[in-house]
Motif scaffolding. Structure first.
Motif, mmCIF file in Angstrom:
data_model
loop_
_atom_site.group_PDB
_atom_site.id
_atom_site.type_symbol
_atom_site.label_atom_id
_atom_site.label_comp_id
_atom_site.label_asym_id
_atom_site.label_seq_id
_atom_site.Cartn_x
_atom_site.Cartn_y
_atom_site.Cartn_z
ATOM 1 N N ASN A 188 87.098 23.317 -66.561
ATOM 2 C CA ASN A 188 88.137 23.944 -65.723
ATOM 3 C C ASN A 188 87.522 24.317 -64.375
ATOM 4 O O ASN A 188 87.294 25.494 -64.082
ATOM 5 N N GLU A 189 87.236 23.308 -63.578
ATOM 6 C CA GLU A 189 86.509 23.517 -62.327
ATOM 7 C C GLU A 189 87.234 24.477 -61.383
ATOM 8 O O GLU A 189 86.611 25.340 -60.768
ATOM 9 N N ASP A 190 88.546 24.321 -61.243
ATOM 10 C CA ASP A 190 89.303 25.166 -60.308
ATOM 11 C C ASP A 190 89.256 26.632 -60.733
ATOM 12 O O ASP A 190 89.152 27.532 -59.893
ATOM 13 N N ASP A 198 87.172 29.791 -58.507
ATOM 14 C CA ASP A 198 87.926 30.898 -57.911
ATOM 15 C C ASP A 198 87.675 32.226 -58.620
ATOM 16 O O ASP A 198 88.391 33.192 -58.404
#
Length: 270
Positions: free
Chosen positions: A89-91, A95
């Protein structure tokens, strides 16, 4: 040895999968092809490159790791596990404020393993997340930190405590003040039970996560985003290592907290 050895090992999924398979032990060609589900013509050139760099040995139809290969793969596994956590889950991770997680636990972030990401349920905007309720309600013991107040928390934890769930809660001073002001009756009942504990984290200079839960069933982690908001996205893990990782994070927070000592435990019935 070729200076591009790192590229050779990491930047080909076929080579990486092949090496990790051999980490289990020597394999013959057919077993390798069956396990990896790749054509012979696609795999053999990759194996040739690994043999040329002395990472793999091929003797009498059996492939195995060389001593150099064993050492490299042993060191490679934690890196791959860590990359998998962030790449999943890079995003989300890009963040998140990660500073509330101490360095010794960031180094163990791979222990989150095959976690899931719970997205906000817009149909329950003003309620506790249904999955949060489901999994914590199924637990026999719960250690939890939360830095924000939800008006359903007092009743939720009180019901769990009444049925015998062991609960230790760690909260910030602002959350505790809200409990005292608006939920004194529920708080007194909760604190009077033998199976409950309450701690206050009053070190204002310490950066904190939004919520952390570790129980005998599950680990849940909520982090503030870079804007300082909690958007109700949770990392949730069921594997023993993830649960232990969450408990270690909670112990880190509890060690900086003070226990509320004012409660009087109920006298046993005569």
């Amino acid at each position: 040895m070729n200076p591009n050895l790192l590229d050779l090992v990491l930047f080909s999924e076929k080579r990486k999968a092949f090496l990790l398979l051999l980490k289990e032990g020597p394999k013959n060609t057919q077993e390798i092809l069956d396990r990896l589900q790749v054509p012979r013509t696609a795999l053999l050139p990759q194996i040739k490159k690994l043999k040329e760099q002395n990472l793999v040995i091929h003797e009498e139809g059996i492939y195995s790791l060389s001593l150099i290969g064993e050492i490299i793969i042993e060191k490679m596994q934690p890196l791959l596990d860590t990359l998998e956590v962030f790449e999943k889950n890079e995003d989300f991770w890009a963040d998140r404020k990660l500073t509330p997680i101490p360095s010794h636990l960031m180094k163990r972030i791979s222990e989150l393993g095959d976690y899931h990401l719970i997205e906000p349920d817009l149909s329950h905007t003003f309620d506790l997340n249904p999955e949060f309720v489901k999994y914590t309600s199924a637990s026999n013991n719960i250690l939890m930190f939360f830095s924000y107040f939800h008006p359903q928390f007092p009743d939720f934890f009180l019901k769990l405590a009444r049925r015998g769930t062991e609960i230790s809660l760690i909260v910030g001073e602002s959350v505790y003040s809200r409990l005292e002001e608006d939920f004194r009756k529920e708080g007194e009942e909760f604190l009077g039970m033998e199976n409950t504990n309450l701690f206050i984290l009053d070190k204002k200079e310490v950066e904190i996560p939004a919520v952390v839960v570790s129980s005998d069933k599950i680990m849940i982690l909520g982090l503030f985003n870079e804007s300082g908001r909690f958007d109700r996205q949770y990392v949730i893990g069921f594997e023993p290592r993830a649960i232990e990782w969450g408990r270690d994070l909670l112990e880190y927070l509890r060690n900086m907290s003070r226990e509320i000592k004012i409660k009087e435990k109920r006298e046993p019935e005569r």
